[in-house]
Scaffold this motif. Structure first.
Motif, PDB file in Angstrom:
ATOM      1  N   VAL A  51       4.238  -1.810  -5.690  1.00 29.67           N
ATOM      2  CA  VAL A  51       3.739  -1.794  -7.059  1.00 29.67           C
ATOM      3  C   VAL A  51       4.856  -1.336  -7.979  1.00 29.67           C
ATOM      4  CG1 VAL A  51       2.835   0.582  -6.889  1.00 29.67           C
ATOM      5  CG2 VAL A  51       1.908  -0.979  -8.616  1.00 29.67           C
ATOM      6  N   ASN A  52       4.990  -2.020  -9.111  1.00 31.24           N
ATOM      7  CA  ASN A  52       5.882  -1.573 -10.176  1.00 31.24           C
ATOM      8  C   ASN A  52       5.054  -0.690 -11.097  1.00 31.24           C
ATOM      9  OD1 ASN A  52       7.606  -1.174 -12.304  1.00 31.24           O
ATOM     10  ND2 ASN A  52       8.102  -3.322 -12.608  1.00 31.24           N
ATOM     11  N   ILE A  67       5.166   1.686   1.895  1.00 30.93           N
ATOM     12  CA  ILE A  67       4.578   1.703   0.558  1.00 30.93           C
ATOM     13  C   ILE A  67       5.705   1.954  -0.427  1.00 30.93           C
ATOM     14  CG2 ILE A  67       2.903   2.822  -0.958  1.00 30.93           C
ATOM     15  CD1 ILE A  67       1.421   3.669   1.660  1.00 30.93           C
ATOM     16  N   LEU A  68       6.064   0.938  -1.202  1.00 30.44           N
ATOM     17  CA  LEU A  68       7.182   1.021  -2.132  1.00 30.44           C
ATOM     18  C   LEU A  68       6.630   1.193  -3.539  1.00 30.44           C
ATOM     19  CD1 LEU A  68      10.327  -1.336  -2.069  1.00 30.44           C
ATOM     20  CD2 LEU A  68       9.706   0.187  -3.922  1.00 30.44           C
ATOM     21  N   LEU A  69       6.875   2.373  -4.115  1.00 32.57           N
ATOM     22  CA  LEU A  69       6.402   2.716  -5.457  1.00 32.57           C
ATOM     23  C   LEU A  69       7.594   2.649  -6.395  1.00 32.57           C
ATOM     24  CD1 LEU A  69       4.189   5.775  -4.426  1.00 32.57           C
ATOM     25  CD2 LEU A  69       3.543   3.363  -4.543  1.00 32.57           C
ATOM     26  N   PRO A 115      -1.174  10.651  -6.168  1.00 32.14           N
ATOM     27  CA  PRO A 115      -2.416  10.049  -5.673  1.00 32.14           C
ATOM     28  C   PRO A 115      -2.193   8.836  -4.770  1.00 32.14           C
ATOM     29  CG  PRO A 115      -2.553  10.498  -8.032  1.00 32.14           C
ATOM     30  CD  PRO A 115      -1.120  10.679  -7.644  1.00 32.14           C
ATOM     31  N   LEU A 116      -0.998   8.268  -4.790  1.00 28.15           N
ATOM     32  CA  LEU A 116      -0.715   7.069  -3.989  1.00 28.15           C
ATOM     33  C   LEU A 116      -0.108   7.407  -2.638  1.00 28.15           C
ATOM     34  CD1 LEU A 116       0.867   4.885  -6.817  1.00 28.15           C
ATOM     35  CD2 LEU A 116      -1.507   5.004  -6.124  1.00 28.15           C
ATOM     36  N   THR A 172       5.469   4.999   5.733  1.00 25.16           N
ATOM     37  CA  THR A 172       6.699   5.436   5.079  1.00 25.16           C
ATOM     38  C   THR A 172       6.594   5.093   3.599  1.00 25.16           C
ATOM     39  OG1 THR A 172       8.052   5.156   7.063  1.00 25.16           O
ATOM     40  CG2 THR A 172       9.198   5.123   4.943  1.00 25.16           C
ATOM     41  N   VAL A 173       6.968   6.038   2.746  1.00 31.75           N
ATOM     42  CA  VAL A 173       6.893   5.843   1.301  1.00 31.75           C
ATOM     43  C   VAL A 173       8.309   5.851   0.724  1.00 31.75           C
ATOM     44  CG1 VAL A 173       5.981   6.720  -0.883  1.00 31.75           C
ATOM     45  CG2 VAL A 173       4.655   6.989   1.221  1.00 31.75           C
ATOM     46  N   LEU A 174       8.595   4.859  -0.087  1.00 28.84           N
ATOM     47  CA  LEU A 174       9.887   4.761  -0.775  1.00 28.84           C
ATOM     48  C   LEU A 174       9.610   4.667  -2.262  1.00 28.84           C
ATOM     49  CD1 LEU A 174      12.947   4.491  -0.695  1.00 28.84           C
ATOM     50  CD2 LEU A 174      12.666   2.044  -0.238  1.00 28.84           C
ATOM     51  N   ILE A 175      10.201   5.583  -3.037  1.00 25.84           N
ATOM     52  CA  ILE A 175       9.931   5.692  -4.472  1.00 25.84           C
ATOM     53  C   ILE A 175      11.230   5.523  -5.237  1.00 25.84           C
ATOM     54  CG2 ILE A 175       9.049   7.220  -6.296  1.00 25.84           C
ATOM     55  CD1 ILE A 175       7.508   8.720  -4.040  1.00 25.84           C
TER      56      ILE A 175
END
Length: 891
Positions: free
Chosen positions: A290-291, A344-346, A357-358, A366-369
């Motif tokens: 999500v952008n 999950i790419l934020l 919250p995401l 794995t989360v990449l921000i």
């Protein structure tokens, strides 16, 4: 499946000639179950089977009319024409069957008419006698369809199809397929009667769990945008991201969170996508993207609730599975990603409050921000590993130019290249624009381009996170100055467009051009790398480019007028769609649509919803822009235009925020009529969100203003909306009084639907109070009015109330008929909220008739729907009825 006359076609090839044939056998799961013993239901199921089979075979390019088919005991046998290849039976037919079954089950009027299938595939010699087709191959196929392992596989699967292939078919067809994956098949030994043979089972819509990966409820989402083939350098940063993700996953046991931070245009998204694609095999259960638009020039970052909703739309097989409340949606999102190996790419986050919250609660994800701010909050509170991204070094910058321009051109002018690298200061965006300009003028020397860059002056203000150098301004200025006058004008005004993107039709309105002219100029901007066409008719600008364009737009005296025209277009287009979706909703005055633009052509509900699905982020941003510019009329008109769509789609957060802005605008306009409307519709949104105190405050104020302004409809509708609050509080007497008052006010307004709605609510609460004769009279009047107005949703609700009345009067057969008719309408409309109520009531009548198995089935469906819709009290009540039913069965 019972004995029925043979169905099929007797082809000459089958009736006179023996030979090798492809055999297909199908069986309906639970065809002889108790709930299907009534003959009309069995006939409906049988007809549905043939409808599904005919459609699926034709869709897989296997002509149904060229097949021989007949009923055989508990199965249907289909013989395929000899010229038909066998590969489509595993490469396309299963998916076509699944699609047909899902569509059929969605439209089935009764739960017991829904179908799940077992299928067997084999091939061999057949012959014909007076009884039909015979031969050992046919016997083998029917033994396969009776395999206990096949029945168990389907029973334990949430899917609608399980199929089995003979060992011969597996070796000759499956293993030689260029499309199908043999690893999807599970070997089994079939022992049925005198037959013992080896076969292979496949669950095409619910694959077998492998030892190395868990089952997923749906196909793994693949939301990553494409990687750039021009990615350059960043070797150290890529390795650091990999090390961080592995260390956290293997040693800390917590969710790996990496945050890439840096100034705008530094290449954060570029790096994140490159790493994601390089490591995509580590995330077999899918990738979410999500952008978040934390620095969007429109000033409207994506709310966490909206991002979660978009993720659920990718994770859930159907929007019916997504609950209404934001808390329930967040909880479902966490459950959906739990224990799944997902990325999950934020992208483009503004800060911790937007992304927390995401974050999943699972170490398997794995989360990449990416963000422009230092991620201090995420580091402290969530153990995130930061990566501060700097500029490209000179070697990497030259490599990027060489990839874009070719090594020979770069090597030919080393001094000019050194100047270009210096002016761009290692900023990937600046280097890309310079390269695009040089590529467009391949006959110009690079030295001339470098000289132009050196002469330009800085214009772009510093951004958050340290600011941009003057070199980027110079590059953007050069690209802008190279445009012809008409294209430059389009570029300027696009900088003011609200929303994350713009469609071609809206761009034509904004630029005051004919659609063909606008499309040509948009393509020119795309070629100049000042605009990206990411869908066939939609475009978006990089944030920094848009800021630069907006600077120029603010110097254009006509730019604000064009922006006002675009927002007017959004209002009138949305209004046209809304009127088709809800023709009985009272109109508001928005003025005539300007002659210079053409509104979308809507053909049905689907086309309207598709338009809103695509444009509603722009309409939300347009309201924010209108609010900022003090265009109060457009602010409340946008809230009104969006209301029905947001209600239909369940976007409760946006429904509340748009009307909060709409109410503020109405107050500024000092228009009591509009303010009353805004209070009432905001109260509606709060009531649906179960924020009852706020709902009462606004609904009461809306009613008061309606009385003051002589708005009889608004006053009546306020009484009607208040019923929603009283019903949630189980105050039937007060709800009945409000329904009567609403009817009294609606009656002289000469609208069938408004009067019918009030009568239906009167009937419901009269029935709840035991006033059954009055209730039946009210509902019969309501039903007649709904039918005259051809309002099917109103008919569904009123039929349910009539069934409820009949049940409580002991008229169970009549109640069943009315509940079934209501269910058919609900399912045709997709009205799952009302469907849950009707299922509960239907179960009560079935239980009263001692039809416990059927009651259990419909109550289980009602329970699932209530839980999905976050209706806790309703779910508890249905669960209690199920428990009491089970206790009665034991006793």
């Amino acid at each position: 499946m019972g004995s029925t006359p043979r169905r099929g076609v007797d082809r000459m090839a089958y009736s006179t000639q023996p030979g090798h044939r492809m055999l297909l056998v199908l069986d309906v799961e639970g065809f002889g179950a108790a709930e299907r013993q009534r003959n009309p239901i069995q006939e409906a199921v049988r007809d549905g089977l043939y409808q599904v089979l005919r459609w699926a075979l034709n869709a897989a390019n296997i002509s149904w009319d060229d097949c021989y088919h007949e009923d055989r005991g508990d199965g249907v046998l289909v013989l395929i024409a000899p010229q038909v290849p066998k590969a489509p039976f595993i490469e396309s037919l299963p998916q076509m069957l699944i699609k047909a079954l899902l569509q059929y089950n969605e439209s089935a009027p009764r739960p017991e008419e829904r179908i799940r299938l077992r299928m067997a595939l084999h091939a061999g010699e057949i012959k014909h006698d007076t009884q039909g087709v015979t031969g050992p191959s046919i016997i083998r196929a029917f033994r396969l369809i009776e395999a206990p392992a096949l029945k168990t596989s389907l029973a334990q699967s949430p899917g609608v199809l399980a199929f089995i292939v003979s060992d011969w078919f597996f070796e000759e067809v499956v293993q030689n397929s260029s499309i199908d994956d043999p690893s999807r098949y599970q070997p089994t030994t079939v022992k049925v009667k005198e037959t013992t043979t080896r076969a292979w089972i496949c669950l095409p819509d619910h694959p077998y769990q492998r030892e190395t990966e868990q089952l997923t409820e749906i196909s793994a989402p693949r939301q990553l945008p494409a990687r750039s083939g021009l990615f350059t350098g960043r070797i150290r940063e890529l390795a650091e991201l990999t090390a961080s993700s592995i260390v956290d996953a293997e040693f800390k046991g917590t969710t790996p969170i990496m945050v890439v931070s840096g100034m705008g245009g530094i290449g954060k998204t570029w790096l994140a996508l490159e790493w994601a694609h390089e490591n995509i095999d580590r995330f077999p259960d899918g990738q979410l993207y999500v952008n978040l638009r934390g620095y969007d020039p429109s000033g409207a970052p994506v709310a966490a609730e909206v991002a979660i909703r978009s993720f659920l739309e990718a994770l859930c097989p159907s929007q019916r599975d997504i609950p209404v409340g934001t808390d329930a949606q967040a909880a479902l999102y966490r459950r959906k990603v739990a224990d799944r190996r997902m990325l999950i790419l934020l992208d483009n986050a503004r800060g911790g409050a937007q992304v927390v919250p995401l974050l999943p609660q699972s170490s398997s994800c794995t989360v990449l921000i990416t963000t422009r701010h230092q991620p201090t909050e995420l580091i402290v509170a969530h153990g995130a590993r930061p990566l501060s991204l700097g500029t490209l070094n000179d070697t990497e910058a030259r490599e990027l130019l060489a990839k874009r321009l070719g090594p020979h051109r770069v090597d030919a002018e080393p001094d000019a290249v050194n100047d270009l690298v210096s002016y761009c200061a290692g900023l990937p965006l600046a280097l890309s624009i310079v390269a695009a300009h040089a590529a467009a003028h391949h006959d110009f020397p690079l030295a001339a381009l470098a000289a132009d860059l050196g002469d330009a002056s800085a214009r772009l203000d510093a951004l958050d996170g340290g600011g941009l150098s003057a070199n980027l301004r110079t590059v953007l200025s050069l690209s802008y100055q190279a445009l012809d006058a008409q294209t430059a004008e389009v570029f300027r005004v696009l900088g003011l467009a609200p929303g994350p993107d713009i469609g071609e039709a809206a761009a034509a309105v904004l630029t005051n051009l004919k659609p063909d002219q606008a499309r040509t100029l948009l393509r020119r901007l795309e070629e100049a790398h000042l605009l990206q066409r990411y869908l066939p008719t939609r475009y978006r600008m990089h944030d920094l480019v848009r800021l630069y364009a907006a600077e120029w737009a603010r110097q254009d005296d006509q730019a604000l007028g064009k922006l006002h025209g675009l927002i007017s277009y959004y209002i009138h287009a949305g209004y046209a769609g809304e009127r088709m979706l809800y023709p009985d909703r009272k109109k508001v005055e928005i003025g005539d649509a300007p002659m210079e633009f053409e509104l979308p052509s809507f053909t049905d509900d689907s086309s309207i919803l598709a338009w809103f699905d695509q444009e509603h982020p722009c309409l939300i941003a347009a309201q924010t822009t209108a609010e900022r510019l003090g265009w109060e009329t457009q602010v409340w008109q946008l809230a009104w235009t969006l209301h029905g769509y947001l209600w239909r789609r369940g976007h409760l957060h946006e429904q509340r925020t748009t009307w909060e802005a709409g109410l503020a605008a109405a107050r500024d306009l000092d228009d009591a009529t509009i303010e009353g409307l805004a209070h009432r519709l905001l109260g509606q949104a709060y009531a649906r969100s179960q924020r009852l105190t706020e709902a009462l405050e606004h609904l009461y104020r809306g009613r008061e203003l309606a009385k003051q302004t002589g708005d009889t409809h608004g006053e009546a509708r306020s009484y009607y909306d208040l019923i929603m609050v009283w019903r949630q509080q189980n105050n039937d007497r007060l709800a009945l009084n409000h329904a009567k008052e609403a009817f009294r006010l609606f009656e002289p307004l000469d609208n069938l639907v408004w009067k019918a709605e009030a009568l239906d609510r009167m009937g419901w609460h009269q029935a709840r109070l035991g006033q059954y004769d009055d209730a039946r009279s009210s509902c019969e009047q309501a039903l007649a009015l709904f039918r005259d107005a051809r309002n099917r949703q109103g008919q569904a609700v009123t039929l349910d109330t009539l069934g409820y009345i009949a049940h409580h009067c002991g008229e169970y057969d009549q109640a069943l008929d009315q509940f079934h008719e209501s269910l058919e309408l609900c399912r045709d409309l997709g009205a799952t909220y009302y469907e849950a109520d009707t299922l509960e009531h239907l179960g009560q009548s079935l239980a009263a008739l001692q039809r416990r198995a059927e009651a259990r089935l419909v109550w289980q469906q009602a329970l699932r729907l209530n839980r999905t819709q976050e209706r806790a009290a309703d779910a508890d009540r249905v669960a209690q009825q199920l428990a009491e039913l089970d206790d009665e069965s034991v006793n």
